[in-house]
Design an enzyme around this catalytic site. Structure first.
Site, PDB file in Angstrom:
ATOM      1  N   ASP A 125      -7.544   5.686  -1.540  1.00  0.00           N
ATOM      2  CA  ASP A 125      -7.208   4.453  -0.840  1.00  0.00           C
ATOM      3  C   ASP A 125      -6.679   3.410  -1.826  1.00  0.00           C
ATOM      4  O   ASP A 125      -7.357   3.079  -2.799  1.00  0.00           O
ATOM      5  CB  ASP A 125      -8.480   3.931  -0.152  1.00  0.00           C
ATOM      6  CG  ASP A 125      -8.205   2.784   0.808  1.00  0.00           C
ATOM      7  OD1 ASP A 125      -7.130   2.167   0.719  1.00  0.00           O
ATOM      8  OD2 ASP A 125      -9.076   2.512   1.660  1.00  0.00           O
TER       9      ASP A 125
ATOM     10  N   CYS B  20       0.808  -1.224   0.000  1.00  0.00           N
ATOM     11  CA  CYS B  20       0.000   0.000   0.000  1.00  0.00           C
ATOM     12  C   CYS B  20       0.845   1.280   0.000  1.00  0.00           C
ATOM     13  O   CYS B  20       0.500   2.256  -0.670  1.00  0.00           O
ATOM     14  CB  CYS B  20      -0.992   0.008   1.157  1.00  0.00           C
ATOM     15  SG  CYS B  20      -0.266  -0.104   2.801  1.00  0.00           S
TER      16      CYS B  20
ATOM     17  N   HIS C 204      -6.113   0.212  -1.214  1.00  0.00           N
ATOM     18  CA  HIS C 204      -6.296  -1.145  -0.712  1.00  0.00           C
ATOM     19  C   HIS C 204      -7.272  -2.003  -1.503  1.00  0.00           C
ATOM     20  O   HIS C 204      -7.374  -3.204  -1.257  1.00  0.00           O
ATOM     21  CB  HIS C 204      -6.727  -1.101   0.761  1.00  0.00           C
ATOM     22  CG  HIS C 204      -5.684  -0.545   1.670  1.00  0.00           C
ATOM     23  ND1 HIS C 204      -5.597   0.802   1.965  1.00  0.00           N
ATOM     24  CD2 HIS C 204      -4.652  -1.148   2.316  1.00  0.00           C
ATOM     25  CE1 HIS C 204      -4.564   1.003   2.771  1.00  0.00           C
ATOM     26  NE2 HIS C 204      -3.987  -0.158   2.995  1.00  0.00           N
TER      27      HIS C 204
END
Length: 459
Positions: free
Chosen positions: A345, A111, A347
């Site tokens: 994000d 990440c 993820h």
């Protein structure tokens, strides 16, 4: 046979990890994010107002914004288009195997590498396209997919398990069912913008040949003792990005360089040296520079006194974002409203896209909706990114940011500093700046090893 069995176990484990992350994060992507109509929204230096009653506002860095005279009143649609146009780089699965490992996904460990890629991508957008550029097809991705991301994830999980049993490989692209709007008769400017849009994304492709792809970054990480599958902190990623740009042979990337601050200090002469090949800093062929500044916004928790500074930085158009996040969960911060940070994000795990083919699908590289997080939840360790197109712009930026640092610091100890001269001019026991003929110098390796713990690091 034993090695082969281990590889198969790793592949099945990766499929479960990918499915788990998709189940965990896909609903978040579909959740609405609410913005106040009473406060301005800042996105990488641009200010948006969702109402028109007020006539003026003041930015966190002290500049006055007049809605009528300065024309900064932009509606919600303009903000959404600007946000969607930023390049979104997430976990991917089923990409070519990373050398020295059985990994074909970065799910669960990559990440921070992804948020670092997003920051660098924004720097390249400023370099090649400018801050005012937006993707003409930005709204296509919002309306073309009638199937929810969550139901899509469940189907992917089922298919993945079936493929694991039969030994088949899925090589489907999540965005393959998206239809891109026709370009029509574009002019030279539109064709140029489309060329660099695709070119920038291709530099971050998940293949060994991509200049700033995951394979290349983990290869540089190997030089400092890290292996694919390790967790990377924001300071380490800053150095990996610098090396990736430095080692790039692409002719179109020769006009840009990266400087990483040392011990929260930006040495101005060192920056200018990276920009200029000649003694005269006024030379017109000086390089643009991306400045990466690893900092810590407190001890174990983020100090709320740094909020105004972070807001001030994100209100600058030459800011390219912040690599940060929550503990063990990296986000790319690109803006704010009130005391909340706006982020992308990384993820959500998406399918591999082969960016080497002509007209590869772009939709999965653009985030459909912004997310917000309270500043107080932010992990204190982060890396700030700035872009300066020339030496004069760097000089102006250093003066402006120094003012923000002074105005936002209640004590006489700023978060970082700009100082005149070279780092070698200062009597340090161990200077981080040595000759960079090798991929990583001995001293850089020592510095990177001190950043190798899984927690964010204290500089």
């Amino acid at each position: 046979m034993e090695a082969t069995g281990t590889d198969e176990v790793e592949k099945i484990k990766s499929k479960f990890m990918s499915a788990w992350h998709n189940m965990k994060y896909s609903w978040v992507l579909k959740t609405k994010t609410y913005f106040s109509r009473n406060s301005p929204v800042f996105l990488l230096g641009k200010c948006y107002h969702f109402k028109t009653e007020e006539s003026s506002d003041t930015s966190p860095n002290g500049s006055n914004y007049d809605i009528t005279d300065e024309g900064i009143s932009r509606n919600v649609e303009e903000f959404r288009k600007d946000f969607i146009s930023r390049i979104w780089l997430t976990y991917r699965e089923e990409f070519p195997q990373i050398k020295g490992s059985a990994l074909t996904t970065d799910c669960g460990w990559g990440c921070t590498l992804r948020t670092g890629q997003m920051l660098l991508a924004q720097g390249l957008i400023l370099h090649f396209l400018g801050r005012d550029w937006t993707w003409p097809d930005a709204f296509v991705i919002e309306n073309s997919d009638s199937e929810s991301w969550t139901s899509h994830t469940v189907k992917k999980l089922t298919a993945s398990l079936e493929a694991s049993r039969t030994g088949e490989k899925e090589f489907r692209n999540q965005s393959s069912h998206h239809k891109q709007a026709p370009g029509g008769n574009w002019g030279n400017r539109e064709r140029r913008d489309e060329h660099f849009h695709r070119k920038i994304i291709s530099w971050f492709g998940d293949s060994p040949l991509a200049n700033f792809g995951l394979h290349r970054l983990t290869e540089y990480g190997n030089k400092s003792g890290k292996i694919a599958g390790d967790w990377y902190g924001p300071a380490v990623v800053a150095h990996l990005l610098r090396k990736a740009v430095e080692e790039s042979k692409d002719p179109e990337l020769q006009g840009i360089t990266v400087y990483v601050a040392q011990d929260c200090t930006v040495y101005k002469s060192d920056v200018i040296d990276t920009q200029c090949s000649f003694a005269d800093s006024e030379k017109s062929d000086a390089k643009s520079v991306i400045i990466l500044i690893p900092v810590r916004l407190g001890g174990e928790r983020t100090n709320m006194e740094y909020l105004e500074f972070v807001k001030g930085i994100l209100s600058l158009e030459y800011c390219i974002g912040i690599i940060g996040g929550k503990p063990k969960q990296s986000y790319y911060f690109a803006g704010f409203q009130d005391d909340s940070l706006i982020y992308m994000d990384p993820h959500y795990c998406q399918s591999f896209v082969d960016v080497s083919v002509k007209d590869f699908p772009l939709e999965s590289f653009h985030c459909p909706s912004p997310k917000k997080m309270s500043f107080k939840k932010m992990d204190p360790s982060c890396t700030i990114g700035l872009y300066c197109p020339n030496v004069q712009a760097f000089e102006r930026a250093s003066e402006e940011i120094t003012k923000i640092l002074k105005s936002s610091s209640k004590e006489n100890y700023p978060l970082f500093t700009f100082v005149n001269g070279h780092s070698r001019d200062y009597d340090f026991l161990m200077s981080p700046v040595l000759e960079e003929r090798t991929l990583f110098s001995e001293d850089e390796n020592k510095k990177l090893k001190c950043f190798s713990t899984e927690d964010f690091v204290l500089l």
